[in-house]
Design an enzyme around this catalytic site. Structure first.
Site, PDB file in Angstrom:
ATOM      1  CE1 TYR A 232      -4.195  -1.424  -0.141  1.00  0.00           C
ATOM      2  CE2 TYR A 232      -3.553  -2.700   1.785  1.00  0.00           C
ATOM      3  CZ  TYR A 232      -4.428  -2.451   0.747  1.00  0.00           C
ATOM      4  OH  TYR A 232      -5.545  -3.239   0.599  1.00  0.00           O
TER       5      TYR A 232
ATOM      6  CG  HIS B 149      -7.426   0.062   2.729  1.00  0.00           C
ATOM      7  ND1 HIS B 149      -8.402   0.638   3.524  1.00  0.00           N
ATOM      8  CD2 HIS B 149      -6.706  -0.755   3.546  1.00  0.00           C
ATOM      9  CE1 HIS B 149      -8.283   0.189   4.758  1.00  0.00           C
ATOM     10  NE2 HIS B 149      -7.267  -0.665   4.807  1.00  0.00           N
TER      11      HIS B 149
END
Length: 267
Positions: A30, A42
């Site tokens: 991420y 996400h």
């Protein structure tokens, strides 16, 4: 599509991580995405009813290591293998890594030594393949006890629900991508069954305080070709974005030569 990233520690001779490092690797993914893409993956991803499929996964870390006092030390750098359905996700990671002189994996500052695209396996028209789990494969149900509490039950590869759960999960992934087809019909006769799986292949992972059980080992996989590539890129089973369900295709000679593997994430 898959990429392979090789990292070396900048500040120490060894790269030291928690033994249960899945959350650290997920954070690495991420943190090396464009901010907008990271938020979308996400928070939204590919939705199907209450499910939110991230459509990426990663393998157990590769490299020589030693385990001491609940931590794992990689002695000669570490290799991270990441798979994703969306090529833009992997391209974003690669671009960020190639522009940054230093990156973080967990608490370790690392330099990027290599970012490479992995070649696809040659599967031809085969609908039955022998595969090896590159990260534990997990299948589970959430049950309600007679007292009203909820309990998670993880299936073993030798239970019927294992293969059924794998195939049902793959059908939902196809639906989340809005495939113009009938996955239940397409996947009739499909399965993932164990070929060389023992109790030593069970892997118990502590992910942010939650215990997740999965299985390594060697399996026979039967899928129609489009669904094979979906599984290859997104992962088999559940919790793929937490580091579960990545697999590699083995050729017949590799199956004969493959040693038994014990997970460094197993308790």
């Amino acid at each position: 599509m898959r990429i392979r990233v090789k990292l070396y520690p900048e500040e120490h001779d060894e790269l030291v991580l928690p033994l249960h490092y899945n959350h650290a690797v997920q954070g690495f993914v991420y943190s090396n995405l464009d901010a907008g893409l990271a938020r979308w993956v996400h928070d939204e991803g590919h939705a199907y009813f209450r499910r939110n499929f991230k459509m990426f996964t990663f393998a157990r870390l590769g490299g020589r290591y030693r385990i001491h006092q609940g931590r794992i030390s990689f002695l000669e750098g570490v290799t991270i293998r990441i798979a994703a359905v969306d090529a833009d996700l992997l391209a974003s990671i690669a671009e960020h890594l190639l522009k940054r002189p230093q990156v973080r994996l967990g608490n370790e500052v690392c330099r990027v030594d290599e970012v490479a695209v992995e070649p696809k396996p040659e599967v031809g028209q085969e609908d039955r393949l022998v595969v090896r789990a590159a990260s534990p494969i997990t299948v589970y149900s959430t049950l309600t006890t007679i007292r009203g509490s909820r309990k998670t039950y993880y299936y073993s590869p030798y239970e019927d629900e294992w293969s059924q759960g794998i195939i049902s999960n793959l059908a939902r992934k196809a639906k989340s991508l809005c495939w113009q087809t009938d996955p239940e019909r397409d996947l009739e006769g499909s399965y993932l069954k164990p070929l060389r799986v023992t109790t030593r292949d069970m892997s118990v992972v502590n992910y942010k305080g939650n215990i997740i059980k999965g299985w390594l080992g060697i399996y026979e996989l039967r899928l129609p070709e489009p669904y094979f590539w979906l599984a290859y890129d997104a992962g088999l089973g559940a919790k793929n974005a937490q580091g579960f369900g990545m697999f590699d295709v083995l050729r017949p000679r590799q199956v004969m030569e493959e040693p038994e593997v014990c997970s460094h994430n197993a308790n």
